[in-house]
Design a protein around this motif. Structure first.
Motif, PDB file in Angstrom:
ATOM      1  N   TRP A  11       0.833  -1.202   0.000  1.00  0.00           N
ATOM      2  CA  TRP A  11       0.000   0.000   0.000  1.00  0.00           C
ATOM      3  C   TRP A  11       0.869   1.254   0.000  1.00  0.00           C
ATOM      4  O   TRP A  11       0.451   2.298  -0.523  1.00  0.00           O
ATOM      5  N   SER A  38      -5.699  -5.945  -2.549  1.00  0.00           N
ATOM      6  CA  SER A  38      -4.543  -5.111  -2.204  1.00  0.00           C
ATOM      7  C   SER A  38      -3.596  -5.080  -3.394  1.00  0.00           C
ATOM      8  O   SER A  38      -3.655  -5.953  -4.280  1.00  0.00           O
ATOM      9  N   ARG A  52      -5.013  -2.291   8.322  1.00  0.00           N
ATOM     10  CA  ARG A  52      -4.768  -2.145   6.897  1.00  0.00           C
ATOM     11  C   ARG A  52      -6.087  -1.986   6.143  1.00  0.00           C
ATOM     12  O   ARG A  52      -7.083  -2.598   6.492  1.00  0.00           O
ATOM     13  N   ASP A  57      -8.431  -5.301   4.359  1.00  0.00           N
ATOM     14  CA  ASP A  57      -7.849  -6.535   4.886  1.00  0.00           C
ATOM     15  C   ASP A  57      -8.934  -7.599   4.973  1.00  0.00           C
ATOM     16  O   ASP A  57      -9.970  -7.393   5.610  1.00  0.00           O
TER      17      ASP A  57
END
Length: 324
Positions: free
Chosen positions: A87, A148, A279, A282
């Motif tokens: 990220w 992600s 996060r 997630d």
């Protein structure tokens, strides 16, 4: 003597794989990014492992190295290994973990075409390719929906492995679920937990700060997963395999088992939650179905969840006790 080439040889899986293959008598060659990485890796790897400096994105160098080494087996383990880091730097993640894998496949395919000898390739895929999975547990037929940058890069490489397999390159992909060992850096939550728990037990004070503790993961022992990779590469038919335990535990369970193993009964009093560590996107739960790996490869995990946590805590306690 089997000649092998390992990208990411300095990482947890790469070092374990190099140790195993060297013990078998293989001629082991490994790729590291810098000369400093080579010096550090050489101090931990078995004597005789040949280290080569190069960047996966330097496709000419990758092709030249694989052509020079002429391996019978190639293990692509290199890439950005942290979902959190992906990220922070999504562009590099896509390039290294996605495009870099294709550079390895292409170099192996060209070597195979030139020599007429099969070059068997292992792509280290990841459970993150499933993201917020539509089914649980996940198997080889589960749709890919990464959540992600890390998962997206791995999904691209996973698709390309299939494409090169259809092209005639025997490339297998192991979809690896979380797998741990004392070799994990402390940036990973499991090693952060065990190293902090060891310090609390050793000093009699302190706290452990985490993000979400309700996240559910399928944790295995890293050496077992390396064994699955070797079995997959050497199977007569290249294919995809989910490598997991089929069991799921929360981060809170991991912490509790670690604390109790270290002799800390009031473990909850030592845990702090920081929302800044949560996060984005997630997945709440990841658990794999290793049925195919069991049936086809004869693979089975040898260390259970409690054993994994205990071994890591014991290692970190010993590190503290051995300090002057």
């Amino acid at each position: 003597m089997t000649r092998v080439f390992i990208t990411g040889v300095a990482g947890q899986d790469g070092s374990l794989l190099a140790e195993r293959l060297a013990a078998e008598g293989a001629s082991v060659h490994g790729l590291v990014r810098t000369a400093d990485d080579a010096v550090e890796a050489a101090s931990r790897l078995p004597a005789g492992v040949a280290l080569h400096v190069g960047d996966l994105l330097d496709t000419a160098t990758v092709e030249a190295l694989i052509a020079e080494v002429a391996p019978a087996e190639v293990y692509n383990l290199a890439g950005v290994s942290s979902v959190a880091q992906s990220w922070v730097d999504p562009v590099s993640t896509g390039l290294v973990s996605g495009v870099g894998a294709v550079a390895v496949f292409e170099a192996a395919w060209r070597l195979q075409e030139r020599t007429g000898n099969p070059v068997r390739v292992l792509q280290a895929s990841s459970a993150e390719i499933f993201g917020q999975a539509v089914v649980s547990p996940q198997d080889e037929q589960t749709p890919l929906r990464p959540g992600s940058p890390y998962g997206a890069a791995k999904a691209y490489a996973h698709h390309m492995a299939s494409i090169y397999r259809e092209r005639g390159l025997p490339v297998s992909a192991c979809v690896l679920y979380n797998h741990e060992s004392p070799s994990r850096p402390t940036a990973f939550v499991t090693r952060k937990i065990t190293s902090t728990v060891a310090r609390i037990a050793h000093e009699g004070r302190g706290s452990l700060t985490l993000g979400r503790t309700d996240v559910r993961r399928d944790w295995g022992w890293a050496a077992d997963y390396v064994d699955a990779m070797v079995r997959a590469v050497r199977h007569e038919t290249a294919d995809d395999y989910v490598v997991a335990t089929g069991e799921v535990h929360t981060v809170a369970e991991f912490v509790e088992v670690a604390m109790r193993h270290a002799g800390i009964d009031d473990w909850e009093a030592h845990v702090r939650v920081d929302e800044k560590l949560v996060r984005p996107a997630d997945a709440a739960e990841q658990v794999g179905d290793p049925g195919k790996a069991r049936r086809v490869l004869g693979w089975t995990p040898t260390v259970d969840f409690h054993g994994i946590v205990a071994r890591m805590v014991d290692h970190d306690l010993e590190l503290l006790r051995s300090r002057p």
